[in-house]
Design a protein around this motif. Structure first.
Motif, PDB file in Angstrom:
ATOM      1  N   LYS A 189       0.811  -1.221   0.000  1.00  0.00           N
ATOM      2  CA  LYS A 189       0.000   0.000   0.000  1.00  0.00           C
ATOM      3  C   LYS A 189       0.843   1.269   0.000  1.00  0.00           C
ATOM      4  CE  LYS A 189      -3.584   2.147   2.744  1.00  0.00           C
ATOM      5  NZ  LYS A 189      -4.573   1.975   3.791  1.00  0.00           N
ATOM      6  N   TRP A 190       1.951   1.231   0.742  1.00  0.00           N
ATOM      7  CA  TRP A 190       2.788   2.438   0.857  1.00  0.00           C
ATOM      8  C   TRP A 190       4.022   2.361  -0.040  1.00  0.00           C
ATOM      9  CZ3 TRP A 190       1.082   0.095   5.620  1.00  0.00           C
ATOM     10  CH2 TRP A 190      -0.025   0.748   6.175  1.00  0.00           C
ATOM     11  N   GLY A 191       3.987   1.458  -0.995  1.00  0.00           N
ATOM     12  CA  GLY A 191       5.132   1.295  -1.902  1.00  0.00           C
ATOM     13  C   GLY A 191       6.115   0.287  -1.339  1.00  0.00           C
ATOM     14  N   GLY A 192       6.832  -0.369  -2.233  1.00  0.00           N
ATOM     15  CA  GLY A 192       7.818  -1.361  -1.796  1.00  0.00           C
ATOM     16  C   GLY A 192       7.167  -2.717  -1.554  1.00  0.00           C
ATOM     17  N   LYS A 193       8.029  -3.701  -1.426  1.00  0.00           N
ATOM     18  CA  LYS A 193       7.585  -5.080  -1.222  1.00  0.00           C
ATOM     19  C   LYS A 193       8.320  -5.653  -0.026  1.00  0.00           C
ATOM     20  CE  LYS A 193       7.234  -5.893  -6.186  1.00  0.00           C
ATOM     21  NZ  LYS A 193       7.547  -6.773  -7.302  1.00  0.00           N
ATOM     22  N   PHE A 248       6.351  -2.180   4.969  1.00  0.00           N
ATOM     23  CA  PHE A 248       6.696  -0.843   5.443  1.00  0.00           C
ATOM     24  C   PHE A 248       7.686  -0.887   6.607  1.00  0.00           C
ATOM     25  CE2 PHE A 248       6.062   3.188   7.627  1.00  0.00           C
ATOM     26  CZ  PHE A 248       5.896   4.085   6.590  1.00  0.00           C
ATOM     27  N   LYS A 249       7.415  -1.765   7.536  1.00  0.00           N
ATOM     28  CA  LYS A 249       8.192  -1.792   8.783  1.00  0.00           C
ATOM     29  C   LYS A 249       9.480  -2.617   8.667  1.00  0.00           C
ATOM     30  CE  LYS A 249       8.803  -1.684  13.409  1.00  0.00           C
ATOM     31  NZ  LYS A 249       9.339  -0.486  14.036  1.00  0.00           N
ATOM     32  N   PHE A 250       9.376  -3.783   8.072  1.00  0.00           N
ATOM     33  CA  PHE A 250      10.530  -4.701   8.091  1.00  0.00           C
ATOM     34  C   PHE A 250      11.240  -4.832   6.737  1.00  0.00           C
ATOM     35  CE2 PHE A 250       7.643  -6.220  11.481  1.00  0.00           C
ATOM     36  CZ  PHE A 250       8.455  -5.909  12.556  1.00  0.00           C
ATOM     37  N   LYS A 251      10.500  -4.587   5.687  1.00  0.00           N
ATOM     38  CA  LYS A 251      11.057  -4.476   4.329  1.00  0.00           C
ATOM     39  C   LYS A 251      11.581  -5.772   3.697  1.00  0.00           C
ATOM     40  CE  LYS A 251      11.933   0.414   4.703  1.00  0.00           C
ATOM     41  NZ  LYS A 251      11.201   0.642   5.952  1.00  0.00           N
ATOM     42  N   ALA A 252      12.173  -6.652   4.468  1.00  0.00           N
ATOM     43  CA  ALA A 252      12.778  -7.849   3.878  1.00  0.00           C
ATOM     44  C   ALA A 252      12.264  -9.119   4.569  1.00  0.00           C
ATOM     45  CB  ALA A 252      14.295  -7.781   3.985  1.00  0.00           C
ATOM     46  N   LEU A 253      12.260 -10.202   3.814  1.00  0.00           N
ATOM     47  CA  LEU A 253      11.705 -11.468   4.304  1.00  0.00           C
ATOM     48  C   LEU A 253      12.324 -11.922   5.628  1.00  0.00           C
ATOM     49  CD1 LEU A 253       9.970 -14.038   3.881  1.00  0.00           C
ATOM     50  CD2 LEU A 253      11.881 -14.975   2.557  1.00  0.00           C
ATOM     51  N   ASP A 254      13.650 -11.899   5.701  1.00  0.00           N
ATOM     52  CA  ASP A 254      14.292 -12.399   6.919  1.00  0.00           C
ATOM     53  C   ASP A 254      13.825 -11.644   8.153  1.00  0.00           C
ATOM     54  OD1 ASP A 254      15.708 -14.288   5.540  1.00  0.00           O
ATOM     55  OD2 ASP A 254      17.509 -13.083   5.331  1.00  0.00           O
ATOM     56  N   LYS A 255      13.670 -10.333   7.999  1.00  0.00           N
ATOM     57  CA  LYS A 255      13.255  -9.534   9.163  1.00  0.00           C
ATOM     58  C   LYS A 255      11.790  -9.797   9.527  1.00  0.00           C
ATOM     59  CE  LYS A 255      15.419  -5.380   8.365  1.00  0.00           C
ATOM     60  NZ  LYS A 255      15.610  -3.989   8.767  1.00  0.00           N
ATOM     61  N   VAL A 256      10.971 -10.021   8.530  1.00  0.00           N
ATOM     62  CA  VAL A 256       9.567 -10.353   8.825  1.00  0.00           C
ATOM     63  C   VAL A 256       9.516 -11.662   9.614  1.00  0.00           C
ATOM     64  CG1 VAL A 256       7.323 -10.971   7.849  1.00  0.00           C
ATOM     65  CG2 VAL A 256       8.657  -9.144   6.815  1.00  0.00           C
ATOM     66  N   ILE A 257      10.304 -12.638   9.166  1.00  0.00           N
ATOM     67  CA  ILE A 257      10.332 -13.924   9.876  1.00  0.00           C
ATOM     68  C   ILE A 257      10.862 -13.715  11.300  1.00  0.00           C
ATOM     69  CG2 ILE A 257      11.268 -16.273   9.907  1.00  0.00           C
ATOM     70  CD1 ILE A 257       9.667 -15.955   7.416  1.00  0.00           C
ATOM     71  N   GLN A 258      11.987 -12.999  11.381  1.00  0.00           N
ATOM     72  CA  GLN A 258      12.621 -12.788  12.686  1.00  0.00           C
ATOM     73  C   GLN A 258      11.652 -12.177  13.700  1.00  0.00           C
ATOM     74  OE1 GLN A 258      16.494 -12.822  13.570  1.00  0.00           O
ATOM     75  NE2 GLN A 258      15.282 -13.147  15.405  1.00  0.00           N
TER      76      GLN A 258
END
Lengths: 242, 218
Positions: free
Chosen positions: A63-67, A166-176
């Protein structure tokens, strides 16, 4: 049967990365496997490699741009229509396989997608920067079933996807920070992984004991395999053909 | 680093028991290797004192801080400055921060006080805010616009919201700074009735910065 998958999109890596990875797998994984590459450009890729359309696995714009950077990996490994109930091994293109993986892959039955826990990363730094810039896990070698990955897929691409991007930006951080309960980790006691970028003297064991060397340069730091010198380059180039 | 003199000045604003607990938390962090010493120090910097005092004073002036008021503090950090100000008014505090080590230390600092502290991602995890009269978030720059915060349906009807953000771009994890008060108001829930809004000048690491605050109801 094991399905080995990799992703190649954009122009960061050429087809030689895919082909060399395939050749490494042929040498070090001595059991039946299919090798797939999800790509937006199959030119130059070894015809023995099965091509998947990268666009089928592309992550949406938030929604706010980026994946969520590299969340395509989870889309790919959870594709039951291709991988049925078989195990899926996702490999990053920028790794070197140094030792035989057959026994490990045949004996390990992950219940959840298995991630790498970066033992070489500074725990102090992680604690100090919790939730922000640091992450102690790595998605360069994910071993899973499509069914287990589907649970993770639903978490990542569910109602909080925009927030994650928006907050974590990358897969590893979302998982973490938001899905640790949905993954498990490869056993670090088996000396499976180390990072090319760690300092000399920081190795837990003798370097020659490790099975896989990670380069992990997708975040824009460090050198890629075609840029390094010395043993790594020589070793990588030895996989032009097997 | 805050100099000895300014730390002393800050500590003088707290009651001795609170100071003792802060020192205890520092010791605990060191002993158990929690890596939170610098953050504990940061949490009592002058800019923290000013912005948290500002929040408590405005809520008080608007008549919302009463004995027995339940206050949720989102992305609370340690609560070092804000919690004592709210406790002084007889409030019950429900604090949420995603960092488990921050939570651990906040629990120690406010042990036996009217504080329930939990380690939660306030965007994705369940937070116990149904009975809260006031919802405070002084860390809006660390998250997407609050207009999209998914927990409003869970909040009590008539709850008061106090939100702060700032224009301190370039600070670690400041992913949603705003340039002006009107930009900050634009980031609020479309049904938010703004009861109070304002901005203040702050000096952060030698730079002039602005902090923005709104108080509203839906």
């Amino acid at each position: 049967m094991i399905n080995i998958v990799c992703l190649k999109w954009g122009d960061k890596y050429g087809p030689e990365y895919v082909n060399k990875l395939f050749n490494q797998c042929k040498k070090f994984i001595n059991t039946e496997f299919e090798f797939y590459c999800a790509t937006d450009n199959p030119v130059g890729i070894n015809p023995q490699i099965q091509i998947l359309d990268f666009h089928c696995y592309e992550s949406p714009e938030s929604k706010w741009g980026g994946k969520v950077f590299t969340s395509e990996k989870v889309k790919l490994i959870s594709d039951e229509s291709i991988f049925d109930n078989d195990r899926v091994l996702l490999l990053d293109l920028d790794i070197l396989i140094l030792k035989d993986l057959t026994q490990y892959l045949l004996s390990y039955n992950p219940i959840k997608p298995a991630w790498i826990l970066n033992w070489w990363q500074d725990e102090e730094r992680f604690k100090k920067n919790y939730g922000t810039i640091t992450c102690r896990i790595n998605a360069s070698f994910i071993y899973s079933t499509p069914q287990a990955a589907a649970v993770l897929h639903d978490r990542i691409f569910g109602e909080n996807y925009d927030y994650f991007a928006f907050k974590f930006k990358a897969l590893d951080k979302v998982i973490q920070y938001n899905a640790l309960d949905l993954v498990e980790f490869h056993d670090n006691n088996l000396n499976l992984f180390y990072s090319y970028n760690i300092k000399e003297g920081d190795y837990k064991s003798d370097m020659k004991d490790y099975h896989i060397c990670l380069f992990n340069n997708s975040h824009g730091t460090g050198k890629d395999l075609h840029e390094v010198d010395g043993w790594a380059k020589e070793y990588w180039e030895s996989f032009n053909e097997v | 680093m805050v100099g000895q003199k300014s730390i002393g000045k800050v500590l003088m604003k707290f009651d001795p028991e609170h100071v003792q607990r802060l020192v205890g938390a520092c010791r605990y962090s060191l002993k158990h290797n929690l890596g939170k010493l610098t953050e504990l120090e940061d949490s009592i910097r002058n800019n923290q004192i000013i912005s948290k005092t500002w929040a408590a004073e405005v809520l008080d002036q608007l008549g919302f801080l009463k004995q027995g008021t339940h206050v949720a503090v989102l992305a609370s950090w340690f609560g070092t400055v804000l919690y004592p100000l709210l406790l002084e008014k007889g409030c019950y505090i429900h604090g949420f921060d995603m960092d488990p080590n921050v939570t651990l230390l906040a629990k120690r600092i406010f042990e036996k006080k009217d504080v329930v502290q939990k380690s939660r991602d306030i965007w994705t995890q369940h937070i116990e805010i149904e009975d809260c009269d006031i919802i405070i978030n002084t860390s809006c720059e660390h998250m997407p616009p609050m207009s999209d915060w998914p927990k409003y349906p869970q909040c009590k009807s008539g709850a008061v919201y106090l939100f702060q953000s700032n224009n301190m771009y370039g600070v670690k994890d400041h992913i949603n700074c705003v340039d002006s008060l009107s930009d900050f108001i634009d980031q609020q829930h479309p049904m938010m009735d703004i009861l109070w809004s304002g901005e203040e000048q702050l000096v952060y690491e030698g730079n002039e910065t602005k902090r923005f605050m709104i108080v509203g109801q839906i």
